[in-house]
Design an enzyme around this catalytic site. Sequence first.
Site, PDB file in Angstrom:
ATOM      1  N   GLY A  45       0.833  -1.201   0.000  1.00 48.24           N
ATOM      2  CA  GLY A  45       0.000   0.000   0.000  1.00 48.24           C
ATOM      3  C   GLY A  45       0.858   1.237   0.000  1.00 48.24           C
ATOM      4  O   GLY A  45       2.088   1.149  -0.038  1.00 48.24           O
ATOM      5  N   GLU A  83      -0.506   1.181  -7.024  1.00 45.53           N
ATOM      6  CA  GLU A  83       0.211   0.313  -6.086  1.00 45.53           C
ATOM      7  C   GLU A  83       0.272  -1.123  -6.609  1.00 45.53           C
ATOM      8  O   GLU A  83       1.309  -1.789  -6.537  1.00 45.53           O
ATOM      9  CB  GLU A  83      -0.478   0.314  -4.719  1.00 45.53           C
ATOM     10  N   GLU A 110       3.642  -3.174  -7.512  1.00 43.54           N
ATOM     11  CA  GLU A 110       4.026  -4.419  -6.832  1.00 43.54           C
ATOM     12  C   GLU A 110       4.097  -5.618  -7.768  1.00 43.54           C
ATOM     13  O   GLU A 110       4.936  -6.490  -7.595  1.00 43.54           O
ATOM     14  CB  GLU A 110       3.033  -4.747  -5.709  1.00 43.54           C
ATOM     15  N   GLU A 134      11.216  -6.729  -0.170  1.00 47.53           N
ATOM     16  CA  GLU A 134      10.953  -8.052  -0.670  1.00 47.53           C
ATOM     17  C   GLU A 134       9.446  -8.245  -0.730  1.00 47.53           C
ATOM     18  O   GLU A 134       8.718  -7.781   0.145  1.00 47.53           O
ATOM     19  CB  GLU A 134      11.534  -9.048   0.358  1.00 47.53           C
TER      20      GLU A 134
END
Lengths: 221, 221
Positions: free
Chosen positions: B45, B61, B65, B114
């Site tokens: 987020g 977002e 990701e 990560e």
Amino acid sequence: MSFEDYPKPAVTVDIVIFTIKDNDLKVLLVKRGIEPFKGMWAIPGGFVRINESLEDAARRELREETGVKDVYLEQLYTFGDLGRDPRGRVITVAYFALVNSENLKLKATTDVKEAKWFSVRKLPPLAFDHEKILKYALKRLRWKFEYTTVAFSLLPKKFTLSELQRIYEIVFNKKFDKRNFRKKILSLNILKKEGKKRNVSHRPPQLYSLKKKIGEIVEIL
Amino acid sequence: MSFEDYPKPAVTVDIVIFTIKDNDLKVLLVKRGIEPFKGMWAIPGGFVRINESLEDAARRELREETGVKDVYLEQLYTFGDLGRDPRGRVITVAYFALVNSENLKLKATTDVKEAKWFSVRKLPPLAFDHEKILKYALKRLRWKFEYTTVAFSLLPKKFTLSELQRIYEIVFNKKFDKRNFRKKILSLNILKKEGKKRNVSHRPPQLYSLKKKIGEIVEIL
DNA sequence: ACAAAAGTGTTGAGAGTACACCCATGC
DNA sequence: GCATGGGTGTACTCTCAACACTTTTGT
């Protein structure tokens, strides 16, 4: 981007307050006393204070507008499109509430000239994106009526099955068969008998109260 | 209180990203690269920019990701309790997303050391109130599976009924009867036949594609 | 006695559930 | 020819929908 210098949107809560009154589903609207949209009808709401939770903010607004207790309150959706408020970036967390119209008094605050119940079938033009919010609330309301016991929050603690059925008929704007309706509700095993209603000029109806807590999912209709 | 001098909470979006991988329902978590909760796992987020809508922020977002397209994205709930972020008042609008695990690559950004898929049955301790958010997302996911066609967003365009059934079995963590499942799905009339799958060392299964748009309410199971 | 709303059962249709065997292909 | 998943039908139960008359009270 660090936490503090980050340009923040403003956050409001808006509350779609429903009740049943005069055999109709009504929603509470306020006439705006300040710009923007001064003089226009809007869903009651206001800014979230820095030290109150969203639900606290919603309950505060609700109390400021109606002074009611015993409300069902549920978060609806968060509306955050650009340009929904001409003053700048405002995100609103919308709630909907169900109040029993018997024990409430409308108030007026500084931002509000006037508060009034409107039939959901005869709405005036609304400020901001409030029409969208209201439509969404209505959809959710009907959905909740089908799957949960929220309907009971529109009734006094003790009520008759006919009163309950009337509420469903108003919300869905259609008639239900009396026998099937009663059979269905009673088969849920969520009601307690509470004696009979007196002083009615016909056969005295059985009063019931709700065993469980309001709003639970129980697959009603 | 005027619009400008009003002390504003910060607003973030958090996205619970689900996929099916290795016969299990997985959720994407990121290891935080900055304080607070540095080194802890969290739902991906970030802050909502002043000139992007909530959904745009969520999609940004998501893209940052995972780099996926063809996602199902839905607003979940807005969490705004005091003290949910030690840095100060932060309200988060949570979304949930379903991605087809075939075409995605995990990335790492400045805030993130990560990113990793976790089985929803074996979650690490989570930062902030993210466990609550994730639990809520799971509930909503299962609910959506019962009433809508969201499941199809976890499959490629063409799929077999067995693949679909496997997805339902993983999400609900129980077996369904093959004949009843197929009867039910086919009776909904939402599928188109698309030829047969080749190169399988058994009877070649019928491929289907979805007629309607993903996510519509259709009363599935 | 009459007006007004309360209360009550049965039937038929459709949906959900349980259950076991043959089929088409690759190797 | 055998291993592997694919594909199919029937019977029972339960829920939902349609439908009309009698009961109890106040006036």
